[in-house]
Design an enzyme around this catalytic site. Sequence first.
Site, PDB file in Angstrom:
ATOM      1  N   LYS A 212     -15.305  -7.678   0.077  1.00  0.00           N
ATOM      2  CA  LYS A 212     -14.535  -6.999  -0.959  1.00  0.00           C
ATOM      3  C   LYS A 212     -14.834  -7.656  -2.302  1.00  0.00           C
ATOM      4  O   LYS A 212     -14.979  -8.873  -2.383  1.00  0.00           O
ATOM      5  CB  LYS A 212     -13.029  -7.116  -0.700  1.00  0.00           C
ATOM      6  CG  LYS A 212     -12.529  -6.393   0.522  1.00  0.00           C
ATOM      7  CD  LYS A 212     -11.027  -6.575   0.665  1.00  0.00           C
ATOM      8  CE  LYS A 212     -10.496  -5.910   1.902  1.00  0.00           C
ATOM      9  NZ  LYS A 212      -9.038  -6.150   2.074  1.00  0.00           N
TER      10      LYS A 212
ATOM     11  N   TYR B 179     -11.005  -2.197  -5.998  1.00  0.00           N
ATOM     12  CA  TYR B 179     -11.936  -3.022  -5.246  1.00  0.00           C
ATOM     13  C   TYR B 179     -13.002  -2.211  -4.538  1.00  0.00           C
ATOM     14  O   TYR B 179     -12.773  -1.096  -4.094  1.00  0.00           O
ATOM     15  CB  TYR B 179     -11.234  -3.995  -4.301  1.00  0.00           C
ATOM     16  CG  TYR B 179     -10.162  -3.466  -3.389  1.00  0.00           C
ATOM     17  CD1 TYR B 179     -10.406  -3.301  -2.040  1.00  0.00           C
ATOM     18  CD2 TYR B 179      -8.886  -3.195  -3.859  1.00  0.00           C
ATOM     19  CE1 TYR B 179      -9.412  -2.866  -1.183  1.00  0.00           C
ATOM     20  CE2 TYR B 179      -7.881  -2.764  -3.013  1.00  0.00           C
ATOM     21  CZ  TYR B 179      -8.159  -2.599  -1.668  1.00  0.00           C
ATOM     22  OH  TYR B 179      -7.170  -2.165  -0.828  1.00  0.00           O
TER      23      TYR B 179
END
Length: 176
Positions: free
Chosen positions: A72, A132
């Site tokens: 991420k 993200y």
Amino acid sequence: MIFSETGIKGSYVADLKKIEDSRGFFGRAFCTTEFSELGITSDIKQANLSYTSKKGTIRGMHFQKHPYEEMKAIRCIRGSIFDVVLDLRPESETFKRWFGIKLSAENYKMLIIPEGCAHGFQTLENDIEVFYLVSKEFSPSHDAGVRFDDPAFQIHWPLKVSEISDKDKSFKDFPL
């Protein structure tokens, strides 16, 4: 981008390398080449947006189990958060260690969470948005987590917890 190591193997903080003029600035927010040069997965499968209304809220600590481990790359695009990466890779020299950093709309920092690590954050003000990039598509059957206050990790959250989901509170203690 300017990358700094966090102390968690494979995790970095990325700052914008700003090119400024009278109009403001320009900076590269993501680059597959720069990620690949550091050994960071750059194959992005999803882009997610999270909105949280209340200061002190914790979201996390989440990860996906094998074979859906995910990288991420986290940015706070409105307000500010305390963002945390937690190493859950038994073979890692930084196993069970965590790193936290303030991400905000003002500082433009990005935290990179490597595969095999858990991620979570606490809102530092009301009405925040987090954006993200993720390297794997979400798999509900591989969704997992550890508790935000698990004594095995001793994460130091900056604020008293105002809200946390029942799911996030229900994670069991991590085996010592």
